[in-house]
Enzyme design. Structure first.
Site, mmCIF file in Angstrom:
data_model
loop_
_atom_site.group_PDB
_atom_site.id
_atom_site.type_symbol
_atom_site.label_atom_id
_atom_site.label_comp_id
_atom_site.label_asym_id
_atom_site.label_seq_id
_atom_site.Cartn_x
_atom_site.Cartn_y
_atom_site.Cartn_z
ATOM 1 N N GLY B 14 -20.235 -10.723 41.139
ATOM 2 C CA GLY B 14 -19.665 -11.775 40.318
ATOM 3 C C GLY B 14 -18.156 -11.672 40.141
ATOM 4 O O GLY B 14 -17.602 -12.308 39.234
ATOM 5 N N HIS B 50 -17.663 -20.182 48.945
ATOM 6 C CA HIS B 50 -16.633 -19.959 47.931
ATOM 7 C C HIS B 50 -15.806 -21.226 47.718
ATOM 8 O O HIS B 50 -15.510 -21.616 46.603
ATOM 9 C CB HIS B 50 -15.722 -18.798 48.338
ATOM 10 C CG HIS B 50 -16.245 -17.454 47.957
ATOM 11 N ND1 HIS B 50 -15.529 -16.549 47.220
ATOM 12 C CD2 HIS B 50 -17.436 -16.874 48.195
ATOM 13 C CE1 HIS B 50 -16.244 -15.455 47.033
ATOM 14 N NE2 HIS B 50 -17.406 -15.621 47.636
ATOM 15 N N ARG B 53 -17.472 -24.065 45.791
ATOM 16 C CA ARG B 53 -17.672 -23.836 44.376
ATOM 17 C C ARG B 53 -16.437 -24.152 43.542
ATOM 18 O O ARG B 53 -16.527 -24.459 42.364
ATOM 19 C CB ARG B 53 -18.072 -22.362 44.166
ATOM 20 C CG ARG B 53 -18.537 -22.064 42.772
ATOM 21 C CD ARG B 53 -18.969 -20.634 42.668
ATOM 22 N NE ARG B 53 -17.860 -19.741 42.965
ATOM 23 C CZ ARG B 53 -18.011 -18.499 43.394
ATOM 24 N NH1 ARG B 53 -19.206 -18.022 43.632
ATOM 25 N NH2 ARG B 53 -16.964 -17.740 43.618
#
Lengths: 165, 165, 165
Positions: B14, B50, B53
């Site tokens: 995360g 990535h 997002r």
């Protein structure tokens, strides 16, 4: 959902012993959900060692794949461990996203405390083989998802809990 | 030097999501410095995930090697990640000490917050091959040097930040 | 038993430097117990680098196997590192349980502070080979046992100590 605790840590970091202590502080009986499959002597020895250590008051359920069924009762539960459950799912080519959703739903239905043990495996060099890379990616995703739901998250170092949440 | 944050953690812990949250708490626009090189399908998929997002307000700079140029502006910057930058330096046989000094000088000139993401890779068994050993040694040195300069250092566990500094 | 500190961390995480700082905060002379055996050039370079960094006031004892003898004096001691001691025991096919008990007895007899440095190696993917798996199991057991005895346990991240105990 009743209280959820996630115990993370490395190999032999004392995760199981710490998690057992959390559960046995509650009134017995307790349910031990074993995800290990004894497919070789090394694993058989580990399972026997864990089982020999546990006190009376534990009922053991073997759940290499079907965690939701094992979580259906109303007693405190220790799941040891998610890493092996994920390994079983991967090696059996099961749908991990679906299994994870079913696990979440089962956790939502819990009416007694639940302690989940899992190995942190993502802090070494990127593994050579693609399956190991996929495994550690899936483990990382699972841990994040469960840590977001959990009331308590600890990271074990040398048998000692570091509180993360 | 403006505020420097170092976000360390394992695979899929995360780091990126947490770091993005730190940067987007500041007024837009923000600069996303991508060090990844899409040399295979696995990496292309990660980069696409990535990028998909990230919200509007991000400007993406690709900087597989030249971090100082990418850090030259006056907007908040997220560098994701140092591990790949170091990999690119190593595989290209660049002078890592010189590149690190140039990075430090660029950080000194920053006038807006900077968040650096990097993988902790030194907590597994010693790797078999010499390049992997050298990589984790260099990563460890780089992290120590940057952590000493940073105002904030966090170690991510299961999507949750543990404050180190 | 005098104060015992266990400094854990990954490769190049700043364990040795931090541990040296703990010891040199006490009155000199100090004893540096080196467990490394210079069996190849890479290891010789590491030993030389560590030795060159240490200030005056240190007396170096080489103890690849016999830690109890090296711990017998009444000066502050730094043992760097337990991971290599364990490696030497394993490769020499010594009795690890007996060696560990002898180490514990020697720690009990200490009349001056002791700082033990060791690598955390259990946070990556399960290693392919059985010796590496056995090594990380033994390291985990040793760390738990020593952490239980220690007054202070720190986990190093990027040169910075996280207090575990």
């Amino acid at each position: 959902m009743s209280a959820l605790t996630l115990v993370l840590g490395g190999a032999r970091s004392g995760k199981s012993l710490y998690a057992e202590g959390l559960v046995t502080a509650l009134p017995a009986p307790w349910v031990y959900v074993a995800t290990a499959q004894a497919f070789d002597d090394e694993m058989r020895a580990r399972i026997a060692e864990h089982r020999a250590r546990r006190a009376e008051g534990w009922r053991t359920l073997e759940a290499p794949l079907d965690l939701p069924a094992a979580l259906a009762g109303d007693r405190p539960v220790l799941v040891d461990c998610l890493t092996l459950w994920l390994t079983n799912l991967l090696l059996g080519e099961h749908d991990i996203a679906a299994a994870t959703s079913a696990l979440e739903a089962a956790l939502d239905r819990r009416t007694a405390p639940t302690v989940l043990v899992s190995n942190e495996v993502g802090l070494g060099i990127v593994p050579d083989n693609a399956l190991a890379r996929r495994f550690r990616d899936e483990a990382g995703r699972l841990h994040r998802l469960l840590a977001a739901r959990a009331q308590n998250v600890v990271f074990m170092v040398a048998g000692l809990p570091m509180r993360v949440k």
